[in-house]
Design a protein around this motif. Sequence first.
Motif, PDB file in Angstrom:
ATOM      1  N   ALA A 136     -66.932  53.658  -7.619  1.00  0.00           N
ATOM      2  CA  ALA A 136     -68.209  53.312  -6.971  1.00  0.00           C
ATOM      3  C   ALA A 136     -67.956  52.342  -5.827  1.00  0.00           C
ATOM      4  CB  ALA A 136     -69.150  52.693  -7.996  1.00  0.00           C
ATOM      5  N   ALA A 137     -68.725  52.499  -4.763  1.00  0.00           N
ATOM      6  CA  ALA A 137     -68.534  51.668  -3.574  1.00  0.00           C
ATOM      7  C   ALA A 137     -68.719  50.192  -3.901  1.00  0.00           C
ATOM      8  CB  ALA A 137     -69.506  52.084  -2.479  1.00  0.00           C
ATOM      9  N   THR A 138     -67.816  49.374  -3.398  1.00  0.00           N
ATOM     10  CA  THR A 138     -67.887  47.924  -3.633  1.00  0.00           C
ATOM     11  C   THR A 138     -68.636  47.194  -2.523  1.00  0.00           C
ATOM     12  OG1 THR A 138     -65.813  47.501  -2.459  1.00  0.00           O
ATOM     13  CG2 THR A 138     -65.663  48.000  -4.819  1.00  0.00           C
ATOM     14  N   GLY A 139     -68.782  47.859  -1.362  1.00  0.00           N
ATOM     15  CA  GLY A 139     -69.389  47.199  -0.218  1.00  0.00           C
ATOM     16  C   GLY A 139     -68.421  46.330   0.558  1.00  0.00           C
ATOM     17  N   LYS A 140     -67.166  46.283   0.125  1.00  0.00           N
ATOM     18  CA  LYS A 140     -66.149  45.478   0.795  1.00  0.00           C
ATOM     19  C   LYS A 140     -65.382  46.346   1.799  1.00  0.00           C
ATOM     20  CE  LYS A 140     -66.872  41.769  -1.734  1.00  0.00           C
ATOM     21  NZ  LYS A 140     -67.365  40.491  -1.172  1.00  0.00           N
ATOM     22  N   THR A 141     -64.952  45.705   2.884  1.00  0.00           N
ATOM     23  CA  THR A 141     -64.204  46.424   3.920  1.00  0.00           C
ATOM     24  C   THR A 141     -62.850  45.762   4.134  1.00  0.00           C
ATOM     25  OG1 THR A 141     -65.175  45.067   5.684  1.00  0.00           O
ATOM     26  CG2 THR A 141     -66.314  47.119   5.101  1.00  0.00           C
ATOM     27  N   VAL A 142     -61.863  46.600   4.393  1.00  0.00           N
ATOM     28  CA  VAL A 142     -60.501  46.108   4.615  1.00  0.00           C
ATOM     29  C   VAL A 142     -59.924  46.774   5.858  1.00  0.00           C
ATOM     30  CG1 VAL A 142     -58.183  45.847   3.644  1.00  0.00           C
ATOM     31  CG2 VAL A 142     -60.173  45.847   2.118  1.00  0.00           C
ATOM     32  N   ALA A 143     -59.264  45.979   6.694  1.00  0.00           N
ATOM     33  CA  ALA A 143     -58.551  46.499   7.860  1.00  0.00           C
ATOM     34  C   ALA A 143     -57.076  46.584   7.535  1.00  0.00           C
ATOM     35  CB  ALA A 143     -58.764  45.585   9.064  1.00  0.00           C
ATOM     36  N   VAL A 144     -56.493  47.727   7.802  1.00  0.00           N
ATOM     37  CA  VAL A 144     -55.047  47.924   7.646  1.00  0.00           C
ATOM     38  C   VAL A 144     -54.480  48.179   9.038  1.00  0.00           C
ATOM     39  CG1 VAL A 144     -53.249  49.423   6.708  1.00  0.00           C
ATOM     40  CG2 VAL A 144     -55.237  48.819   5.298  1.00  0.00           C
ATOM     41  N   VAL A 145     -53.538  47.362   9.442  1.00  0.00           N
ATOM     42  CA  VAL A 145     -52.925  47.509  10.764  1.00  0.00           C
ATOM     43  C   VAL A 145     -51.533  48.106  10.588  1.00  0.00           C
ATOM     44  CG1 VAL A 145     -52.314  46.385  12.925  1.00  0.00           C
ATOM     45  CG2 VAL A 145     -54.212  45.486  11.553  1.00  0.00           C
ATOM     46  N   GLY A 146     -51.397  49.361  10.971  1.00  0.00           N
ATOM     47  CA  GLY A 146     -50.142  50.074  10.818  1.00  0.00           C
ATOM     48  C   GLY A 146     -50.281  51.194   9.812  1.00  0.00           C
ATOM     49  N   ALA A 147     -50.126  52.441  10.269  1.00  0.00           N
ATOM     50  CA  ALA A 147     -50.330  53.608   9.406  1.00  0.00           C
ATOM     51  C   ALA A 147     -49.012  54.189   8.927  1.00  0.00           C
ATOM     52  CB  ALA A 147     -51.137  54.673  10.148  1.00  0.00           C
ATOM     53  N   GLY A 148     -48.060  53.300   8.625  1.00  0.00           N
ATOM     54  CA  GLY A 148     -46.806  53.739   8.034  1.00  0.00           C
ATOM     55  C   GLY A 148     -46.929  53.808   6.517  1.00  0.00           C
ATOM     56  N   PRO A 149     -45.808  53.949   5.807  1.00  0.00           N
ATOM     57  CA  PRO A 149     -45.854  54.097   4.350  1.00  0.00           C
ATOM     58  C   PRO A 149     -46.586  52.967   3.635  1.00  0.00           C
ATOM     59  CG  PRO A 149     -43.691  54.681   5.172  1.00  0.00           C
ATOM     60  CD  PRO A 149     -44.442  54.124   6.339  1.00  0.00           C
ATOM     61  N   ALA A 150     -46.326  51.709   4.023  1.00  0.00           N
ATOM     62  CA  ALA A 150     -46.999  50.592   3.358  1.00  0.00           C
ATOM     63  C   ALA A 150     -48.495  50.613   3.632  1.00  0.00           C
ATOM     64  CB  ALA A 150     -46.391  49.259   3.817  1.00  0.00           C
TER      65      ALA A 150
END
Length: 445
Positions: free
Chosen positions: A139-153
């Motif tokens: 279920a949606a938490t309403g929290k947002t996260v930014a990930v910088v870099g679309a490599g394996p990690a």
Amino acid sequence: MANGHQASGVVAQRLAPEEIAANFSDLHAPLAPHEAAVAADRCYFCYDAPCVTACPTDIDIPMFIRQIQTGHPEAAAKTIFDQNILGGMCARVCPTETLCEQSCVRETAEGNPVEIGRLQRYATDQLMAAEVHPFSRAAATGKTVAVVGAGPAGLSCAHRLAMLGHDVTVFDARPKAGGLNEYGIAAYKSTEDFAAKEVEWLLKIGGITLEAGKSLGAELTLAALQADYDAVFLSIGLAGVNALRLAQEEMPGVLDAVAFIAELRQAEDKGALPVGRNVVVIGGGMTAIDVAVQAKLLGAENVTIAYRRDRAAMPASRFEQDLAASHGVKLMFNVMPTAILGDGAVTGIELEYTRIHDGRVTGTGEKLTLAADQIFKAIGQTLEGVPEGLAIVGGKLAVTGPGRTSLDGVWAGGDCASGGEDLTVTAVAEGRDAAMDIHSTLTSC
């Protein structure tokens, strides 16, 4: 590629298209169902399996092999993906010969381990071919996260966060997601555009938005990301390239191995890339092996890897060293470059023999010269564009525990972060573990 003119020995289309196609076919052919059954039967299904301990992502290897043995490869794939969502690529590129397979009891007893990597590929390929995504979002938490870099990690972190109900935006400087999986792995290890297909499959979890062509800098600042998102995960890799620090290093014909591999991976016609007749690669890691072997596959006549320490110290595994040798690559140990030769274009390289004194590489004074019309630098990469406020240790982002940086609300993983080895499988584990810590932090507030 280098600007200006180049040596006459550096040309494209050295080999016929059909030879190029054969040379860059799959390094390890996938197992057929009966082959997988036979390979799975060799597993002892150890209770305290050393192969699991050796796996950076803690995959339950005896479990997934048992599931293959009993005719349930899709269940085996789910077991793998529970711990490693990029298990398909890791099955292709992970140095299993120095990790799980080296620890296999069959290897210890017989010198012939269970083919864990190929069995992992068999299982994951089965599930991905069925176009089924084995996970669904919470279920949606309403929290947002930014990930910088679309490599394996970054991809591993994004998938786990999305699965837990967070909304994730992944930013990457390049046009395609995948990082080193897309741009930095030898073309014969990941064929048929597998890296892109894996990203597409991973995104089926939902909740992940990709924004290409955006990197940390003027258009994307850490401060703005911290203001706009509840958490930030940095997986920016190592964009800088170490220099040889020699005169004429900028001469046409002296190339960055990482850039060449990326260009080769993206080329529609691999034979169109110019390659030298006499190629010298400086370095001793996986990048050095990958560029040397691929130069041979493109038709280079003489390819030499020059490494400054002895064979035992070479970062590339013995399997990779032997792979290079099997393709006709010459490996030279205890030599370091002292001069690049040529007038307007590379004609050779001067090397000095080395010895180890008080743990440091020192020259002996004895030198030799190799003919070279193309020289590849594969001596490591460096961190660039570090946002202010982030602590650095050993040239990487300092992290503690599951990727926590010196700034609250900012995590990091993969090659840019301190800690584990620079391996795809390690990056996946770091992204996954950081995601769990981010989730715990966001949901405990």
